[in-house]
Scaffold this active site. Structure first.
Site, PDB file in Angstrom:
ATOM      1  N   HIS A  54       0.838  -1.208   0.000  1.00  0.00           N
ATOM      2  CA  HIS A  54       0.000   0.000   0.000  1.00  0.00           C
ATOM      3  C   HIS A  54       0.865   1.248   0.000  1.00  0.00           C
ATOM      4  O   HIS A  54       1.560   1.543   0.971  1.00  0.00           O
ATOM      5  CB  HIS A  54      -0.897   0.011   1.238  1.00  0.00           C
ATOM      6  CG  HIS A  54      -1.923   1.100   1.231  1.00  0.00           C
ATOM      7  ND1 HIS A  54      -2.976   1.126   0.351  1.00  0.00           N
ATOM      8  CD2 HIS A  54      -2.070   2.210   2.008  1.00  0.00           C
ATOM      9  CE1 HIS A  54      -3.735   2.186   0.574  1.00  0.00           C
ATOM     10  NE2 HIS A  54      -3.192   2.866   1.572  1.00  0.00           N
ATOM     11  N   HIS A  56       0.877   5.526  -1.407  1.00  0.00           N
ATOM     12  CA  HIS A  56       0.443   6.731  -2.109  1.00  0.00           C
ATOM     13  C   HIS A  56       1.734   7.476  -2.450  1.00  0.00           C
ATOM     14  O   HIS A  56       2.247   8.265  -1.647  1.00  0.00           O
ATOM     15  CB  HIS A  56      -0.451   7.611  -1.237  1.00  0.00           C
ATOM     16  CG  HIS A  56      -1.619   6.886  -0.639  1.00  0.00           C
ATOM     17  ND1 HIS A  56      -2.562   6.240  -1.400  1.00  0.00           N
ATOM     18  CD2 HIS A  56      -2.024   6.734   0.657  1.00  0.00           C
ATOM     19  CE1 HIS A  56      -3.486   5.709  -0.611  1.00  0.00           C
ATOM     20  NE2 HIS A  56      -3.166   5.994   0.634  1.00  0.00           N
ATOM     21  N   GLN A  59       2.690  11.245  -1.830  1.00  0.00           N
ATOM     22  CA  GLN A  59       2.813  11.751  -0.456  1.00  0.00           C
ATOM     23  C   GLN A  59       4.249  11.719   0.048  1.00  0.00           C
ATOM     24  O   GLN A  59       4.562  12.348   1.069  1.00  0.00           O
ATOM     25  CB  GLN A  59       1.878  10.973   0.470  1.00  0.00           C
ATOM     26  CG  GLN A  59       0.406  11.261   0.198  1.00  0.00           C
ATOM     27  CD  GLN A  59      -0.540  10.513   1.113  1.00  0.00           C
ATOM     28  OE1 GLN A  59      -0.154  10.009   2.165  1.00  0.00           O
ATOM     29  NE2 GLN A  59      -1.795  10.417   0.715  1.00  0.00           N
ATOM     30  N   ARG A  80      -5.178  15.552   6.776  1.00  0.00           N
ATOM     31  CA  ARG A  80      -5.731  15.412   5.432  1.00  0.00           C
ATOM     32  C   ARG A  80      -5.842  16.761   4.731  1.00  0.00           C
ATOM     33  O   ARG A  80      -5.648  16.851   3.516  1.00  0.00           O
ATOM     34  CB  ARG A  80      -7.107  14.721   5.491  1.00  0.00           C
ATOM     35  CG  ARG A  80      -7.631  14.313   4.124  1.00  0.00           C
ATOM     36  CD  ARG A  80      -8.894  13.495   4.215  1.00  0.00           C
ATOM     37  NE  ARG A  80     -10.029  14.295   4.641  1.00  0.00           N
ATOM     38  CZ  ARG A  80     -11.303  13.932   4.480  1.00  0.00           C
ATOM     39  NH1 ARG A  80     -11.592  12.763   3.932  1.00  0.00           N
ATOM     40  NH2 ARG A  80     -12.284  14.702   4.891  1.00  0.00           N
ATOM     41  N   HIS A 230      -9.738   1.187   1.740  1.00  0.00           N
ATOM     42  CA  HIS A 230      -9.495   1.701   3.089  1.00  0.00           C
ATOM     43  C   HIS A 230     -10.724   1.400   3.953  1.00  0.00           C
ATOM     44  O   HIS A 230     -11.856   1.636   3.516  1.00  0.00           O
ATOM     45  CB  HIS A 230      -9.336   3.231   3.077  1.00  0.00           C
ATOM     46  CG  HIS A 230      -8.089   3.733   2.445  1.00  0.00           C
ATOM     47  ND1 HIS A 230      -8.082   4.734   1.495  1.00  0.00           N
ATOM     48  CD2 HIS A 230      -6.790   3.414   2.630  1.00  0.00           C
ATOM     49  CE1 HIS A 230      -6.852   5.019   1.127  1.00  0.00           C
ATOM     50  NE2 HIS A 230      -6.043   4.225   1.802  1.00  0.00           N
ATOM     51  N   HIS A 272      -5.717  -0.958   6.669  1.00  0.00           N
ATOM     52  CA  HIS A 272      -5.799  -0.489   8.056  1.00  0.00           C
ATOM     53  C   HIS A 272      -6.687  -1.412   8.887  1.00  0.00           C
ATOM     54  O   HIS A 272      -6.192  -2.105   9.757  1.00  0.00           O
ATOM     55  CB  HIS A 272      -6.254   0.967   8.172  1.00  0.00           C
ATOM     56  CG  HIS A 272      -5.445   1.925   7.373  1.00  0.00           C
ATOM     57  ND1 HIS A 272      -4.075   2.038   7.517  1.00  0.00           N
ATOM     58  CD2 HIS A 272      -5.792   2.802   6.397  1.00  0.00           C
ATOM     59  CE1 HIS A 272      -3.619   2.939   6.673  1.00  0.00           C
ATOM     60  NE2 HIS A 272      -4.632   3.424   5.970  1.00  0.00           N
ATOM     61  N   ASP A 323       2.319   3.329   2.738  1.00  0.00           N
ATOM     62  CA  ASP A 323       1.223   4.289   2.778  1.00  0.00           C
ATOM     63  C   ASP A 323       1.686   5.709   2.437  1.00  0.00           C
ATOM     64  O   ASP A 323       1.953   6.031   1.293  1.00  0.00           O
ATOM     65  CB  ASP A 323       0.546   4.222   4.137  1.00  0.00           C
ATOM     66  CG  ASP A 323      -0.833   4.881   4.153  1.00  0.00           C
ATOM     67  OD1 ASP A 323      -1.164   5.590   3.184  1.00  0.00           O
ATOM     68  OD2 ASP A 323      -1.582   4.704   5.122  1.00  0.00           O
TER      69      ASP A 323
END
Length: 456
Positions: A54, A56, A59, A80, A230, A272, A323
């Site tokens: 996982h 992203h 980021q 966020r 998620h 998660h 992540d």
């Protein structure tokens, strides 16, 4: 090509004097208990690569930028907003540059495959690019440039909350109609078509971002591939789910999919799944789905602690992912998983697979099995017929008496410095002396990109 290892974790367990013959990206011969032959590349400790289930990737560019406290107590939800402001600035070139550094660092850390949970789809004003799959293609380009194996997981995202709430301004770059998403998915398939060992799935973002009807339609778009979502990351998410449906997120997902005749099964990865009841934990373990754990990110965001002891004890599959990519580190993820259980349960060696079993080896093997399962590929092994996805650790980092599983325990729990020396992905060496072979160019491009993005 011939590689010789002082000691290696093979399909048969630990063996000394291991000589691998690699041709066409595969291991075509494995000899153990032999001396190195003239011309062999000699290395220390050999391990199979670890899957990162996982990520992203974009980021990675905001690592360290969300560590300033706001006016009130910070949370996932305030983080966020920082993330939304950061991604508002990114062009396709920026996304590719950031992803390339993230993927190079993953290889340097010992990850050889990444599951990219890709939800940044559109231009900065929310309009689709002329090529709706522009940013998927940039992710594929970053994977190709670095050599990491890619499981691309295009994300369907439509709403801001349970009940089909309209998306917010900060979510405009994520949002698609079902028809748009079907086109985007097909374009993503073409983007990875020429990448070695790449595959594709789909990812309904979360139960708050899709309606029940949309979820069912999206799942049908990947009849064979992995399905990631998620779920139950935050207490507020659980409370909102109960307020809307009368059911907790994992409970709702399991029941809804079963009622539609497409139960949650081995193709699913629930990312998660932090906040579950005992009944949900047991049901998820029994389903054959993988729990996608991201311990460093979950700690950074203050998510909570996954019930890993109970889940694994019930036969559940789990793997790890990076992540938000705040820190890309195989031993860091595995150690944080174990330490979170120790803190919660006030016990030690919680995730060991039984009495007199190594905790590090137990974590390493379980994460390989669960990660491969979640990404829709076979479990990687050092064995004849397998892809040559190999990680070499520096033997000088270990004491003379530290052997076999002690190598893995020492790497995960006691490394004082990075000890990954070399990495091969499908027989291609991508890391040497601890650095990706293209790191200088990738890092220079990344730094120039971040300087521009942060100046805006």
């Amino acid at each position: 090509m011939h590689l010789w290892f002082q000691s290696a974790l093979t399909e048969k367990g630990w063996q000394d004097g291991v000589r691998l013959t690699i041709e066409g990206g595969q291991i075509i011969a494995l000899d153990a208990g032999v001396a190195a032959a003239p011309g062999d590349a000699r290395h220390g400790i050999g391990l199979p690569g670890q899957p990162n289930l996982h990520s992203h990737a974009f980021q990675r560019g905001m690592a360290g930028l969300a560590e300033v406290r706001g006016e009130s107590r910070d949370s996932f939800w305030s983080w966020r907003q920082v993330m939304y402001r950061f991604l508002d600035r990114l062009t396709p070139d920026d996304v590719e540059a950031i992803a390339a550094l993230a993927y190079a660092e993953m290889l340097e850390a010992g990850f050889t495959r990444v599951g990219e949970f890709h939800y940044l789809h559109h231009d900065r004003d929310g309009a689709a690019y002329a090529d709706i799959g522009e940013l998927s293609a940039r992710i594929a380009a970053a994977a190709e440039a670095t050599g990491i194996a890619l499981t691309l997981l295009p994300v369907f995202y439509a709403h801001a909350g349970f009940g089909g709430l309209p998306p917010t301004e900060g979510q405009r770059r994520f949002v698609n109609s079902l028809d748009q998403f079907a086109v985007l998915l097909e374009r993503a398939r073409t983007s990875i078509a020429n990448l070695p060992a790449a595959n594709i799935g789909v990812a309904p973002h979360s139960l708050r971002a899709v309606t029940a009807d949309e979820l069912m339609e999206v799942v049908q778009l990947a009849p064979e591939g992995p399905l990631h979502i998620h779920v139950a990351e935050q207490v507020k998410e659980v409370e909102d789910s109960v307020a809307f449906s009368g059911k907790r997120p994992v409970e709702w997902l399991m029941q809804a999919m079963a009622e539609k005749g497409t139960p949650v099964d081995r193709r699913w990865c629930l990312i998660h799944a932090t906040h579950m009841t005992d009944a949900e934990t047991m049901a998820l373990a029994a389903s054959g789905a993988t729990a996608g754990l991201c311990p460093l990110t979950e700690a950074n965001l203050g998510d909570g602690i996954f019930p890993a002891d109970r889940f694994a004890g019930a036969g559940g599959y789990y793997g790890v992912g990076t992540d938000s990519n705040i820190l890309i580190d195989v031993p860091g993820e595995l150690a944080m998983l174990e330490y979170s259980q120790r803190l919660a349960l006030r016990s030690r060696n919680v995730m060991a697979a039984g009495a007199n079993r190594s905790t590090g080896r137990s974590l390493f093997d379980a994460a390989r099995r669960g990660g491969a399962r979640a990404l829709g590929v076979a479990v990687g092994e050092l064995a004849v017929g397998q892809s040559a996805d190999i990680v070499a650790l520096d033997a000088s980092a270990f004491a003379d008496g530290q052997r076999t599983d002690g190598y893995v325990d020492g790497w995960i729990f006691a490394s004082r410095r990075p000890i990954v020396d070399s990495v091969w992905r499908h027989g291609r060496q991508v890391v040497q002396a601890g650095r990706h072979l293209s790191r200088d160019a990738i890092e220079a491009r990344y730094k120039a990109t971040l300087a521009k993005v942060l100046a805006e």
